[in-house]
Design an enzyme around this catalytic site. Structure first.
Site, PDB file in Angstrom:
ATOM      1  N   GLN A 237       0.840  -1.203   0.000  1.00  0.00           N
ATOM      2  CA  GLN A 237       0.000   0.000   0.000  1.00  0.00           C
ATOM      3  C   GLN A 237       0.876   1.255   0.000  1.00  0.00           C
ATOM      4  OE1 GLN A 237      -2.465   0.943   3.595  1.00  0.00           O
ATOM      5  NE2 GLN A 237      -4.166   0.621   2.190  1.00  0.00           N
ATOM      6  N   HIS A 239       0.649   5.094   0.430  1.00  0.00           N
ATOM      7  CA  HIS A 239      -0.253   6.143   0.911  1.00  0.00           C
ATOM      8  C   HIS A 239      -0.048   7.376   0.032  1.00  0.00           C
ATOM      9  CE1 HIS A 239      -2.194   8.953   3.652  1.00  0.00           C
ATOM     10  NE2 HIS A 239      -2.590   7.943   4.394  1.00  0.00           N
ATOM     11  N   LEU A 253       4.457  10.367   7.135  1.00  0.00           N
ATOM     12  CA  LEU A 253       3.032  10.375   6.787  1.00  0.00           C
ATOM     13  C   LEU A 253       2.370  11.738   7.020  1.00  0.00           C
ATOM     14  CD1 LEU A 253       0.987   8.176   5.800  1.00  0.00           C
ATOM     15  CD2 LEU A 253       0.084   8.233   8.122  1.00  0.00           C
ATOM     16  N   GLU A 256      -4.423  11.113   6.570  1.00  0.00           N
ATOM     17  CA  GLU A 256      -5.623  11.195   5.745  1.00  0.00           C
ATOM     18  C   GLU A 256      -6.603  12.230   6.309  1.00  0.00           C
ATOM     19  OE1 GLU A 256      -7.195   7.232   5.085  1.00  0.00           O
ATOM     20  OE2 GLU A 256      -9.197   8.024   4.705  1.00  0.00           O
ATOM     21  N   HIS A 348       3.618   2.482   2.688  1.00  0.00           N
ATOM     22  CA  HIS A 348       3.000   2.622   4.000  1.00  0.00           C
ATOM     23  C   HIS A 348       2.729   1.299   4.701  1.00  0.00           C
ATOM     24  CE1 HIS A 348       0.739   4.607   7.074  1.00  0.00           C
ATOM     25  NE2 HIS A 348      -0.420   4.087   6.726  1.00  0.00           N
ATOM     26  N   ARG A 383      -5.931  -2.515   2.179  1.00  0.00           N
ATOM     27  CA  ARG A 383      -6.381  -2.432   3.577  1.00  0.00           C
ATOM     28  C   ARG A 383      -7.144  -1.141   3.805  1.00  0.00           C
ATOM     29  NH1 ARG A 383      -4.160   0.259   8.415  1.00  0.00           N
ATOM     30  NH2 ARG A 383      -2.939   1.388   6.865  1.00  0.00           N
TER      31      ARG A 383
HETATM   32  C1  LIG Z   1       2.431   6.684  10.520  1.00  0.00           C
HETATM   33  C2  LIG Z   1       1.495   5.511  10.571  1.00  0.00           C
HETATM   34  C3  LIG Z   1       0.169   5.709  10.944  1.00  0.00           C
HETATM   35  C4  LIG Z   1      -0.725   4.628  10.992  1.00  0.00           C
HETATM   36  N1  LIG Z   1      -2.019   4.824  11.400  1.00  0.00           N
HETATM   37  C5  LIG Z   1      -2.867   3.770  11.519  1.00  0.00           C
HETATM   38  C6  LIG Z   1      -4.198   3.929  12.037  1.00  0.00           C
HETATM   39  O1  LIG Z   1      -4.611   5.030  12.388  1.00  0.00           O
HETATM   40  N2  LIG Z   1      -4.998   2.840  12.132  1.00  0.00           N
HETATM   41  C7  LIG Z   1      -4.570   1.586  11.765  1.00  0.00           C
HETATM   42  O2  LIG Z   1      -5.347   0.635  11.883  1.00  0.00           O
HETATM   43  N3  LIG Z   1      -3.308   1.395  11.292  1.00  0.00           N
HETATM   44  C8  LIG Z   1      -2.451   2.453  11.164  1.00  0.00           C
HETATM   45  N4  LIG Z   1      -1.167   2.247  10.709  1.00  0.00           N
HETATM   46  C9  LIG Z   1      -0.703   0.868  10.473  1.00  0.00           C
HETATM   47  C10 LIG Z   1      -0.400   0.199  11.821  1.00  0.00           C
HETATM   48  O3  LIG Z   1       0.146   1.138  12.709  1.00  0.00           O
HETATM   49  C11 LIG Z   1       0.580  -0.961  11.685  1.00  0.00           C
HETATM   50  O4  LIG Z   1       0.162  -1.801  10.656  1.00  0.00           O
HETATM   51  C12 LIG Z   1       0.620  -1.763  12.988  1.00  0.00           C
HETATM   52  O5  LIG Z   1       0.939  -0.920  14.058  1.00  0.00           O
HETATM   53  C13 LIG Z   1       1.596  -2.921  12.947  1.00  0.00           C
HETATM   54  O6  LIG Z   1       1.624  -3.514  14.215  1.00  0.00           O
HETATM   55  P1  LIG Z   1       2.450  -4.848  14.509  1.00  0.00           P
HETATM   56  O7  LIG Z   1       2.172  -5.219  15.923  1.00  0.00           O
HETATM   57  O8  LIG Z   1       2.180  -5.825  13.442  1.00  0.00           O
HETATM   58  O9  LIG Z   1       3.962  -4.346  14.325  1.00  0.00           O
HETATM   59  P2  LIG Z   1       4.793  -3.152  15.066  1.00  0.00           P
HETATM   60  O10 LIG Z   1       3.931  -2.283  15.888  1.00  0.00           O
HETATM   61  O11 LIG Z   1       5.665  -2.471  14.098  1.00  0.00           O
HETATM   62  O12 LIG Z   1       5.771  -3.951  15.964  1.00  0.00           O
HETATM   63  C14 LIG Z   1       6.832  -4.698  15.399  1.00  0.00           C
HETATM   64  C15 LIG Z   1       7.698  -5.173  16.530  1.00  0.00           C
HETATM   65  O13 LIG Z   1       8.583  -6.162  16.053  1.00  0.00           O
HETATM   66  C16 LIG Z   1       9.893  -5.908  16.537  1.00  0.00           C
HETATM   67  N5  LIG Z   1      10.836  -6.558  15.626  1.00  0.00           N
HETATM   68  C17 LIG Z   1      10.905  -6.447  14.278  1.00  0.00           C
HETATM   69  N6  LIG Z   1      11.873  -7.237  13.802  1.00  0.00           N
HETATM   70  C18 LIG Z   1      12.426  -7.860  14.868  1.00  0.00           C
HETATM   71  C19 LIG Z   1      13.489  -8.785  15.035  1.00  0.00           C
HETATM   72  N7  LIG Z   1      14.183  -9.263  13.993  1.00  0.00           N
HETATM   73  N8  LIG Z   1      13.818  -9.188  16.287  1.00  0.00           N
HETATM   74  C20 LIG Z   1      13.130  -8.726  17.366  1.00  0.00           C
HETATM   75  N9  LIG Z   1      12.113  -7.859  17.261  1.00  0.00           N
HETATM   76  C21 LIG Z   1      11.773  -7.436  16.031  1.00  0.00           C
HETATM   77  C22 LIG Z   1       9.975  -4.404  16.591  1.00  0.00           C
HETATM   78  O14 LIG Z   1      11.021  -3.989  17.429  1.00  0.00           O
HETATM   79  C23 LIG Z   1       8.578  -4.097  17.157  1.00  0.00           C
HETATM   80  O15 LIG Z   1       8.581  -4.272  18.551  1.00  0.00           O
HETATM   81  C24 LIG Z   1      -0.280   3.329  10.642  1.00  0.00           C
HETATM   82  C25 LIG Z   1       1.056   3.130  10.263  1.00  0.00           C
HETATM   83  C26 LIG Z   1       1.933   4.211  10.226  1.00  0.00           C
HETATM   84  C27 LIG Z   1       3.346   3.963   9.799  1.00  0.00           C
END
Ligand SMILES: Cc1cc2nc3c(=O)[nH]c(=O)nc-3n(C[C@H](O)[C@H](O)[C@H](O)COP(=O)(O)OP(=O)(O)OC[C@H]3O[C@@H](n4cnc5c(N)ncnc54)[C@H](O)[C@@H]3O)c2cc1C
Length: 573
Positions: A237, A239, A253, A256, A348, A383
């Site tokens: 995706q 953005h 970012l 929106e 994004h 998404r």
């Molecule tokens: C600026 C921005 C705004 C957004 N706004 C929204 C919103 O309003 N609503 C919505 O639904 N979504 C939104 N999104 C999307 C959403 O935030 C993400 O898709 C979501 O937070 C991902 O969560 P996660 O738990 O999968 O990963 P993350 O929150 O990124 O966590 C990943 C974790 O994995 C760890 N990690 C990675 N690789 C390793 C490794 N090799 N060894 C150990 N640890 C590792 C990192 O340290 C981290 O702790 C937004 C994204 C961005 C970038």
């Protein structure tokens, strides 16, 4: 001292890799199931990507629009995903998101309120009802804060600033993982009955991204190397509004909500150009090369377009968009109440990811689970905003439960093959011990340039073939990579392993994009501009899988929908 002499080892029932929303919610569920849980994250606890989410979490609670229901949320999600979502995931997500959000509230999250004191919900693109529970423009922060409190209170070993670089497997599936502590460089082996990957997305494969340094596709690549399937990787995706200037913040970012509040997109001639861009005419309306785009001269000075909200009263802009006001003032010296912002597309989110079982989060490798952005299937070809935070909660919980159940089914700690562990530790030592070789930053630059220019928003077969060829050459260069300095907080060393992962996910994106000869959702093929239901059956996924050391791609039918779900989306199959 080499890593092998200094190896640390800890054992858990369930090891959760990643402390964003998905990982933390998985820990809570695994703790509740009675598992001994270890949690690993690359940076400090609380700094995961989830913290950046602003808009909110989508859940059909019906607080603002009583007619909302899981059925309409399911339908919106499937329509947004161009029917390529795993229907069981979209169903569970729509059905369970309200309970997961209410639970967060019970655990202490302070959401914005309706006048009668219930969780307030706002409108968002693609959602037919006001559905996003939110905390101003810092919903992700509140979510992380609440889940972290819960996790820490439940008792968990947290390994912060620890990077997992290898999975260890045996004949019966995954048995553990190897990584290193960033503060010291010391290697560590984790024995685990079950592992949950919750490592987030892949944005760092591209030059311009809203993602932080941590989004290097680690979980996707680790799972792929262990034999798991990657699904739908062609769907990345982009953005439409990221910052384009100054260079240091390019890609950040621009929410929106700016357009939601009335922001207008204009070109350099001051024209409101968006209405002209109908998808059918796409081929003729975009420049074929950067040079042609420059000759058109209709962009902003730094290659973007203008987004203007300055026609509204300054107080209103500052009140409704405080973060954007600060962001542009601090980072670009632009007062958005007085003039336009310069914006352009930014990488994004990745819809594709590790193929999982909808109910348990299990991958095709026994003992290996995945949840959150690292997992594929839930969002199909695109998404909807707000559906990621709810995805993390629903499938984080299910996956934590699934992993704990798998762990409980094993009699004892699985045998971790020391040969594999030692090989992983030697891999870690390699780049530090080489006396000559490639600079990882040069490879990173070339990788990102390749993906940005050849596997970006608009794709064509010749570009994708060229990208696959260049990625193979980059892999060869990577095999001799060397880094200066020692093991302590060495970002170049860290980059070596992230590059290895980015090369895997980039190849999966390019090969999957090459395979899907149609345009659908976030995947636009200039040479196949139509959505081709006839060839693609409308509902097929592309799978990338490791076979004999190389990446193969194939196409597979999505799980069938039952009569009720088919009725909701009005499809015949
Ligand atoms: C600026 C921005 C705004 C957004 N706004 C929204 C919103 O309003 N609503 C919505 O639904 N979504 C939104 N999104 C999307 C959403 O935030 C993400 O898709 C979501 O937070 C991902 O969560 P996660 O738990 O999968 O990963 P993350 O929150 O990124 O966590 C990943 C974790 O994995 C760890 N990690 C990675 N690789 C390793 C490794 N090799 N060894 C150990 N640890 C590792 C990192 O340290 C981290 O702790 C937004 C994204 C961005 C970038």
């Amino acid at each position: 001292m080499s890593g092998a002499e200094d190896l640390e080892q800890v054992d858990y029932d369930v090891l959760v890799v990643g402390a964003g929303g998905a990982g933390l919610r998985a820990v809570v569920a695994a703790q509740e199931a009675g598992a001994r849980v270890g949690l690993v994250c690359k940076s400090l606890l609380g700094k995961a990507h989830t913290v950046m989410a602003e808009g909110g979490v989508a859940a059909a609670m019906g607080h603002v629009a009583p007619s909302d229901s899981w059925q309409t949320h399911f339908r919106d999600t499937m329509v947004g995903g161009k029917m390529l979502n795993n229907p069981r995931m979209a169903q569970l997500h729509a059905q369970e998101a309200p309970a997961r959000v209410r639970e967060l509230e019970q655990w202490g999250a302070v959401f914005d309120r309706t006048e009668d004191g219930r969780i307030l919900q706002r409108s968002f693109g693609g959602h037919s009802h006001p559905r996003l529970a939110h905390v101003g423009d810092r919903t992700g922060l509140e979510m992380i804060r609440t889940l972290q409190d819960r996790v820490v209170a439940g008792g968990v070993d947290v390994h912060m600033e620890c990077c997992v670089t290898h999975l260890v497997t045996g004949p019966a599936g995954v048995t553990g993982a190897v990584g290193y502590r960033r503060q010291t460089g010391r290697p560590i082996a984790f024995g685990a009955k079950a592992i949950v990957l919750a490592t987030g997305g892949v944005g760092k494969a591209y030059e311009i991204t809203s993602n932080s340094w941590e989004y290097s596709g680690d979980g996707q690549a680790l799972a792929y190397e262990a034999g798991a399937d990657l699904i739908d990787m062609e769907f990345v995706q982009f953005h439409p509004t990221g910052m384009v200037w100054p260079p240091g913040v390019r890609g950040l970012l621009v929410t929106e909500a700016v357009r939601g509040e009335g922001g207008i997109l204009r070109n350099a001639a001051g024209e409101r150009f968006m209405w002209k861009y109908l998808p059918e005419d796409r081929r003729n309306e975009y420049a074929a090369t950067d040079e042609e785009a420059a000759r058109w001269g209709r962009g902003s000075p730094h290659g973007g377009v203008f987004l203007d909200i300055s026609y509204l009263p300054p107080d209103h802009v500052r009140r409704k968009l405080p973060s954007m006001y600060e962001q542009f003032k601090e980072l670009a010296d632009v007062d958005i109440t007085k003039g336009p912002m310069e914006v352009g597309p930014t990488t994004h989110y990745v819809m594709g990811g590790i193929r999982v079982d909808a109910d348990s989060g299990a991958t095709t490798v026994p003992g290996l689970f995945a949840a959150g952005e690292v997992a594929g299937g839930m969002h199909g070809a695109n998404r909807l905003g707000g559906n990621s935070l709810s995805d993390l909660l629903v499938f984080g919980a299910r996956t934590g439960t699934g992993a704990a159940a798998h762990a409980a089914s094993l009699a004892g700690q699985p045998y971790m093959n020391p040969v594999q562990v030692q090989a992983a530790v030697r891999d870690l030592d390699g780049p530090l011990e080489r006396t000559s070789g490639e600079d990882p930053y040069a490879i990173q630059r070339d990788l990102q340039a390749t993906m940005q220019s050849l596997v970006g928003i608009f794709r064509v077969e010749a570009d994708l073939d060229e990208a696959i060829r260049r990625l193979a050459a980059l892999r060869t260069r990577w095999s001799t990579v060397r880094v200066d300095g020692g093991r302590v907080y060495n970002p170049g060393w860290n980059l070596v392993f992230e590059l290895r992962n980015l090369l895997v996910v980039s190849e999966a994106i390019a090969r999957s994009a090459r395979q899907r000869e149609e345009s659908r959702g976030a995947h636009s093929r200039i040479d196949f501009p139509a959505t081709d239901d006839a060839t693609w059956g409308g509902r097929n996924s592309v799978i990338a899988r490791r076979a004999d050391g190389t990446m193969g791609v194939s196409t597979t039918a999505l799980p069938a929908m039952d009569d009720e779900l088919r009725g909701l989306v009005g499809v015949a199959h």
